[in-house]
Write a protein that holds these residues in place. Structure first.
Motif, PDB file in Angstrom:
ATOM      1  N   GLN A  16      51.119  67.192 -24.416  1.00  0.00           N
ATOM      2  CA  GLN A  16      51.143  66.283 -23.525  1.00  0.00           C
ATOM      3  C   GLN A  16      51.488  65.197 -23.701  1.00  0.00           C
ATOM      4  O   GLN A  16      50.835  64.448 -24.489  1.00  0.00           O
ATOM      5  N   GLY A  17      52.443  64.341 -23.294  1.00  0.00           N
ATOM      6  CA  GLY A  17      52.103  62.848 -22.931  1.00  0.00           C
ATOM      7  C   GLY A  17      53.117  62.404 -22.098  1.00  0.00           C
ATOM      8  O   GLY A  17      53.896  62.739 -20.960  1.00  0.00           O
ATOM      9  N   LEU A  18      53.074  60.833 -22.322  1.00  0.00           N
ATOM     10  CA  LEU A  18      53.998  59.584 -21.873  1.00  0.00           C
ATOM     11  C   LEU A  18      54.576  58.918 -22.349  1.00  0.00           C
ATOM     12  O   LEU A  18      53.896  58.338 -23.344  1.00  0.00           O
ATOM     13  N   TYR A 134      55.467  64.568 -20.348  1.00  0.00           N
ATOM     14  CA  TYR A 134      56.049  66.445 -20.116  1.00  0.00           C
ATOM     15  C   TYR A 134      54.586  67.122 -20.659  1.00  0.00           C
ATOM     16  O   TYR A 134      53.232  66.460 -20.913  1.00  0.00           O
ATOM     17  N   THR A 135      54.322  68.129 -20.457  1.00  0.00           N
ATOM     18  CA  THR A 135      53.366  68.965 -20.768  1.00  0.00           C
ATOM     19  C   THR A 135      53.719  70.233 -20.854  1.00  0.00           C
ATOM     20  O   THR A 135      54.324  70.452 -19.739  1.00  0.00           O
ATOM     21  N   SER A 136      52.682  70.854 -21.550  1.00  0.00           N
ATOM     22  CA  SER A 136      52.836  72.687 -21.675  1.00  0.00           C
ATOM     23  C   SER A 136      51.919  72.930 -20.614  1.00  0.00           C
ATOM     24  O   SER A 136      51.433  74.203 -20.531  1.00  0.00           O
ATOM     25  N   LEU A 137      50.809  72.162 -20.381  1.00  0.00           N
ATOM     26  CA  LEU A 137      49.620  72.840 -19.446  1.00  0.00           C
ATOM     27  C   LEU A 137      50.460  73.385 -17.845  1.00  0.00           C
ATOM     28  O   LEU A 137      51.460  72.389 -17.382  1.00  0.00           O
ATOM     29  N   SER A 163      56.496  76.547 -23.294  1.00  0.00           N
ATOM     30  CA  SER A 163      57.055  76.176 -22.168  1.00  0.00           C
ATOM     31  C   SER A 163      56.945  75.063 -21.466  1.00  0.00           C
ATOM     32  O   SER A 163      55.936  74.260 -20.971  1.00  0.00           O
ATOM     33  N   PHE A 164      57.789  73.867 -21.509  1.00  0.00           N
ATOM     34  CA  PHE A 164      57.041  72.268 -21.558  1.00  0.00           C
ATOM     35  C   PHE A 164      58.265  71.754 -20.008  1.00  0.00           C
ATOM     36  O   PHE A 164      59.428  72.204 -19.685  1.00  0.00           O
ATOM     37  N   GLU A 165      57.012  71.255 -18.879  1.00  0.00           N
ATOM     38  CA  GLU A 165      57.701  70.866 -17.698  1.00  0.00           C
ATOM     39  C   GLU A 165      57.739  69.235 -17.914  1.00  0.00           C
ATOM     40  O   GLU A 165      57.175  68.864 -18.584  1.00  0.00           O
ATOM     41  N   ARG A 166      58.786  68.600 -17.807  1.00  0.00           N
ATOM     42  CA  ARG A 166      58.950  67.407 -18.104  1.00  0.00           C
ATOM     43  C   ARG A 166      59.359  66.282 -16.554  1.00  0.00           C
ATOM     44  O   ARG A 166      59.817  66.893 -15.181  1.00  0.00           O
ATOM     45  N   THR A 167      58.951  65.025 -16.763  1.00  0.00           N
ATOM     46  CA  THR A 167      59.230  64.716 -14.916  1.00  0.00           C
ATOM     47  C   THR A 167      59.648  63.129 -15.832  1.00  0.00           C
ATOM     48  O   THR A 167      59.038  62.615 -17.081  1.00  0.00           O
TER      49      THR A 167
END
Length: 333
Positions: A16-18, A134-137, A163-167
């Motif tokens: 995860q990161g920004l 982004y985060t896979s959590l 699977s990564f969620e992206r915002t």
């Protein structure tokens, strides 16, 4: 998922990161006639979007991938769009997350069609900072939010067996929260963007592609039932007459100095059987954050070039590209 505009802390950059996205800009289109203007100009419908209040995340059907074409059906821009009024009582305000190098010219072009409509088109790239989270959590596990920001969720991406969620998030200038937003986070974000196989138009690739040439209709960027917009007839003709013989592909090559210097949008591709003319071009490229020994690409390429032989980057003798599978099915033309 939660509706809070949540920003993952980067405890493990691969998880995860920004990342501050200096290559991204923001156009705001606001006023009573904003929807009417955009509906007449973009490849996708902007109607039916839920109003997402600042501090929340737009997601699902309330996020639209849109294209802006010239009269010949060639893409001038692509953008991610959501509806973000300043308050529940405010007029409509649409936000287009777009490549920064084309934001000013696209805002100016949209403004040409305002005429007497009650709408303002603003290139807000200097007043807002765009970041990518982004985060896979599970999204519920991240804690931080900022009420003045607005955000929209992009399609998830499979990478490194996760699977990564992206915002995409827009913050008022100089208000990005503290995070481990370093170059490593940006490398992971860029890798996920490439692997999504969802194209993004930059200045170097403006007016190069009819939407279908880069799979835009297959990633829900075109609504064939919405009515007229610039280039609509050509886009429809390409779809229903099967006129497009080129597609976006994923690819990779070894990360050498030569490959790195040519891994840029609009770099031409050459097929081993025909050194006289290019068979395609780079759409986006980025070093693989999980395997630094390779570079990942989105390519636009002739379909016949994939049947046999090799595709080379930059010149007939350039690095050989390895074609990979797309993460989604193509809409048949």
């Amino acid at each position: 998922m939660t509706n809070s505009a949540q920003i993952p802390s980067s405890t493990a950059a691969s998880t995860q990161g920004l990342a501050p996205l200096s290559e991204w800009g923001l156009i705001l289109v606001e006023g009573p006639d904003a929807a009417t203007l955009l509906q007449s100009q973009l490849s996708n419908s902007v109607l039916g979007l839920k109003r997402t209040i600042a501090g929340e995340i737009a997601h699902g059907h309330d996020v639209r991938l849109v294209g802006y074409c010239n009269p010949k059906g060639r893409l001038l821009a692509s953008a991610w769009l959501g509806l973000f009024p300043q308050s529940a009582e405010s007029e409509d305000r649409f936000a287009l997350f777009i490549s920064r190098d084309i934001a000013a010219t696209i805002a100016k072009r949209l403004s040409m069609y305002v005429l007497r409509s009650k709408v303002k088109v603003i290139d807000a790239s200097n007043d807002w900072d765009v970041c990518g989270a982004y985060t896979s959590l599970p999204l519920d596990s991240v804690q931080t939010q900022q009420k003045d920001s607005f955000a929209l969720q992009l399609p998830s991406v499979l990478a490194a067996d996760k699977s990564f969620e992206r915002t995409l998030i827009a913050y008022p200038k100089n208000t990005i929260p503290n995070s481990d937003a370093d170059s490593q986070c940006l490398a992971y974000w860029n890798t996920l963007e490439i692997l999504s196989a969802i194209p993004r138009i930059v200045m170097a690739t403006q007016e190069q592609f009819v939407p279908q040439m880069i799979n835009f209709e297959s990633v829900a960027g075109v609504d064939f039932k919405k009515g007229c917009y610039p280039g609509q007839e050509i886009v429809a003709r390409s779809q229903y007459r099967g006129a497009v013989k080129r597609r976006l592909q994923l690819a990779n090559c070894e990360n050498t100095a030569q490959a790195s210097s040519m891994a840029k949008p609009a770099c031409e591709l050459f097929h081993s059987s025909d050194s006289n003319q290019p068979c395609g071009m780079v759409v986006l490229a980025a070093q693989d954050a999980y395997d630094r020994s390779r570079i990942n690409f989105q390519l636009e390429c002739k379909l016949e070039a994939l049947e046999a032989g090799e595709i080379h980057l930059g010149s007939p003798n350039g690095p050989t590209l390895q074609i990979e599978s797309l993460p989604y099915p193509l809409i048949e033309i």
